[in-house]
Enzyme design. Structure first.
Site, PDB file in Angstrom:
ATOM      1  N   LYS A  19       0.566  -1.321  -0.217  1.00  9.80           N
ATOM      2  CA  LYS A  19      -0.222   0.096  -0.052  1.00  9.80           C
ATOM      3  C   LYS A  19       0.872   1.398  -0.089  1.00  9.80           C
ATOM      4  O   LYS A  19       0.921   2.388  -0.742  1.00  9.80           O
ATOM      5  CB  LYS A  19      -0.920  -0.256   1.128  1.00  9.80           C
ATOM      6  CG  LYS A  19      -2.530  -0.564   1.169  1.00  9.80           C
ATOM      7  CD  LYS A  19      -3.091  -0.180   2.553  1.00  9.80           C
ATOM      8  CE  LYS A  19      -2.444  -0.046   3.593  1.00  9.80           C
ATOM      9  NZ  LYS A  19      -2.018  -1.306   3.935  1.00  9.80           N
ATOM     10  N   ARG A  94      -9.727   2.118   9.005  1.00 10.69           N
ATOM     11  CA  ARG A  94      -9.304   0.634   9.101  1.00 10.69           C
ATOM     12  C   ARG A  94     -10.657   0.193   9.838  1.00 10.69           C
ATOM     13  O   ARG A  94     -10.339  -0.875  10.126  1.00 10.69           O
ATOM     14  CB  ARG A  94      -8.574   0.788  10.243  1.00 10.69           C
ATOM     15  CG  ARG A  94      -7.131   0.411   8.726  1.00 10.69           C
ATOM     16  CD  ARG A  94      -5.490   0.212   9.864  1.00 10.69           C
ATOM     17  NE  ARG A  94      -4.763  -0.890   9.075  1.00 10.69           N
ATOM     18  CZ  ARG A  94      -3.641  -0.130   9.126  1.00 10.69           C
ATOM     19  NH1 ARG A  94      -3.066   1.293   8.872  1.00 10.69           N
ATOM     20  NH2 ARG A  94      -2.588  -1.212   8.871  1.00 10.69           N
ATOM     21  N   ARG A 133      10.669  -7.396   4.565  1.00 10.73           N
ATOM     22  CA  ARG A 133      10.292  -5.931   4.912  1.00 10.73           C
ATOM     23  C   ARG A 133      11.520  -5.295   6.327  1.00 10.73           C
ATOM     24  O   ARG A 133      11.842  -4.856   6.980  1.00 10.73           O
ATOM     25  CB  ARG A 133       9.513  -5.255   5.040  1.00 10.73           C
ATOM     26  CG  ARG A 133      10.000  -3.822   4.999  1.00 10.73           C
ATOM     27  CD  ARG A 133       8.203  -3.270   4.603  1.00 10.73           C
ATOM     28  NE  ARG A 133       7.179  -3.399   6.035  1.00 10.73           N
ATOM     29  CZ  ARG A 133       5.872  -2.996   5.600  1.00 10.73           C
ATOM     30  NH1 ARG A 133       4.984  -2.467   4.681  1.00 10.73           N
ATOM     31  NH2 ARG A 133       5.202  -3.005   6.981  1.00 10.73           N
ATOM     32  N   ARG A 139      11.654  -2.168  11.530  1.00 11.40           N
ATOM     33  CA  ARG A 139      10.759  -1.588  12.427  1.00 11.40           C
ATOM     34  C   ARG A 139       9.971  -2.804  13.043  1.00 11.40           C
ATOM     35  O   ARG A 139       9.972  -3.865  13.005  1.00 11.40           O
ATOM     36  CB  ARG A 139       9.488  -1.781  10.901  1.00 11.40           C
ATOM     37  CG  ARG A 139       9.305  -0.511  10.456  1.00 11.40           C
ATOM     38  CD  ARG A 139       8.166  -0.641   9.434  1.00 11.40           C
ATOM     39  NE  ARG A 139       7.034  -0.871  10.488  1.00 11.40           N
ATOM     40  CZ  ARG A 139       5.657  -0.350   9.172  1.00 11.40           C
ATOM     41  NH1 ARG A 139       5.672   0.415   8.768  1.00 11.40           N
ATOM     42  NH2 ARG A 139       4.410  -1.233  10.095  1.00 11.40           N
ATOM     43  N   ARG A 150      -1.083  -8.537  13.554  1.00  7.96           N
ATOM     44  CA  ARG A 150      -1.354  -7.689  12.846  1.00  7.96           C
ATOM     45  C   ARG A 150      -2.018  -7.939  11.091  1.00  7.96           C
ATOM     46  O   ARG A 150      -3.099  -7.708  11.155  1.00  7.96           O
ATOM     47  CB  ARG A 150       0.106  -6.320  11.679  1.00  7.96           C
ATOM     48  CG  ARG A 150       0.433  -5.938  12.837  1.00  7.96           C
ATOM     49  CD  ARG A 150       1.340  -4.777  11.961  1.00  7.96           C
ATOM     50  NE  ARG A 150       1.732  -4.321  11.464  1.00  7.96           N
ATOM     51  CZ  ARG A 150       2.395  -4.057  10.063  1.00  7.96           C
ATOM     52  NH1 ARG A 150       3.460  -4.933  10.550  1.00  7.96           N
ATOM     53  NH2 ARG A 150       1.990  -3.457   9.133  1.00  7.96           N
TER      54      ARG A 150
HETATM   55  P1  AMP Z   1       1.143   0.573   8.500  1.00  8.44           P
HETATM   56  O1  AMP Z   1       1.880   1.373   8.089  1.00  8.44           O
HETATM   57  O2  AMP Z   1      -0.221   1.285   8.026  1.00  8.44           O
HETATM   58  O3  AMP Z   1       0.402  -0.516   8.509  1.00  8.44           O
HETATM   59  O4  AMP Z   1       0.350   0.619   9.922  1.00  8.44           O
HETATM   60  C1  AMP Z   1       1.291   0.471  11.294  1.00  8.44           C
HETATM   61  C2  AMP Z   1       0.460   0.629  12.788  1.00  8.44           C
HETATM   62  O5  AMP Z   1      -0.466   1.810  12.979  1.00  8.44           O
HETATM   63  C3  AMP Z   1      -0.704  -0.532  12.501  1.00  8.44           C
HETATM   64  O6  AMP Z   1      -0.947  -1.576  12.101  1.00  8.44           O
HETATM   65  C4  AMP Z   1      -1.300   0.227  13.570  1.00  8.44           C
HETATM   66  O7  AMP Z   1      -0.787   0.090  14.437  1.00  8.44           O
HETATM   67  C5  AMP Z   1      -1.770   2.051  13.564  1.00  8.44           C
HETATM   68  N1  AMP Z   1      -2.098   2.208  12.715  1.00  8.44           N
HETATM   69  C6  AMP Z   1      -2.145   2.764  11.333  1.00  8.44           C
HETATM   70  N2  AMP Z   1      -3.228   3.116  10.842  1.00  8.44           N
HETATM   71  C7  AMP Z   1      -4.546   3.494  11.309  1.00  8.44           C
HETATM   72  C8  AMP Z   1      -5.529   3.251  11.962  1.00  8.44           C
HETATM   73  N3  AMP Z   1      -6.433   3.730  10.330  1.00  8.44           N
HETATM   74  N4  AMP Z   1      -6.522   2.949  12.539  1.00  8.44           N
HETATM   75  C9  AMP Z   1      -5.876   2.298  14.069  1.00  8.44           C
HETATM   76  N5  AMP Z   1      -4.249   2.360  13.925  1.00  8.44           N
HETATM   77  C10 AMP Z   1      -3.542   2.494  12.748  1.00  8.44           C
END
Ligand code: AMP
Length: 192
Positions: A19, A94, A133, A139, A150
């Site tokens: 994404k 989400r 990654r 990370r 996740r």
């Molecule tokens: P991502 O990089 O989009 O995978 O986001 C990394 C982490 O940030 C996720 O595993 C959540 O802990 C938090 N996060 C990102 N976007 C959201 C969202 N829309 N709602 C809640 N937590 C989020």
């Protein structure tokens, strides 16, 4: 709807479906800002802001940051000047509550979403990609158990949300497997 006329987009898909990369490329192509909630949270964690401190323990566990915190952050970001003419949201909404809150934010601004793109991918491939990654970027939420959590959280809380957008007739599904260039081409194709 053509790729160049879509101004308000959401990119959905499981962790590891590519994404972030696709969101930046597509947003650049469309001339709108890519707004990644994950990136904003990570920047806040790195800068040790209050928001970062609130978010970090959830992120490190592979859980979602609470809706109130996330919604307030997105409302703030969407109110910025560069987002008034369009945006590409990456990683938001989400949860069902976030879908409702996004609807309210856009309605208050007198606008609506043009298209929601779901990038699809196979779970084993996702775990492989995420572990790769983790090795490259280090990370803290990319250990195997957190990765599995996740993906679980995504399938429990987010996967079904695409149906909401499908019912509104604005969902487009794109296969996220393949090279970055292939997927980017597929995305543009699906939007045209
Ligand atoms: P991502 O990089 O989009 O995978 O986001 C990394 C982490 O940030 C996720 O595993 C959540 O802990 C938090 N996060 C990102 N976007 C959201 C969202 N829309 N709602 C809640 N937590 C989020």
């Amino acid at each position: 709807m053509t790729a160049s006329s879509a101004r308000r987009l959401v990119l959905m898909g499981p962790p590891g479906a590519g994404k972030g990369t696709q969101a930046s490329r597509l947003a650049e192509h469309l001339g709108v800002p890519a707004i990644s909630t994950g990136d904003i949270f990570r920047a806040n964690v790195a800068e040790r802001t209050e928001l970062g401190q609130q978010a970090q323990r959830y992120m490190d566990a592979g859980e979602y940051v609470p809706d109130e915190v996330t919604n307030a952050m997105v409302a703030d970001r969407l109110a910025a000047d560069d987002a008034t003419a369009g945006f590409l949201l990456d990683g938001y909404p989400r949860t069902e509550a976030q879908v409702g809150e996004l609807d309210r934010m856009l309605e208050a601004a007198g606008v609506s979403l043009d298209v929601v793109v779901e990038l699809t991918a196979d779970v084993d491939e996702l775990v492989k990609r995420l572990l790769g990654r983790a090795a490259e970027q280090g990370r803290s939420d990319d250990t195997e158990s957190v990765i599995r959590r996740r993906l679980e959280v995504y399938s429990e809380q987010t996967a079904a949300l695409v149906d909401v957008y499908d019912a509104r007739g604005i969902l487009v599904r794109v296969d996220g497997l393949g090279s970055v260039d292939d997927v980017a081409a597929r995305l543009l194709d699906a939007l045209s």
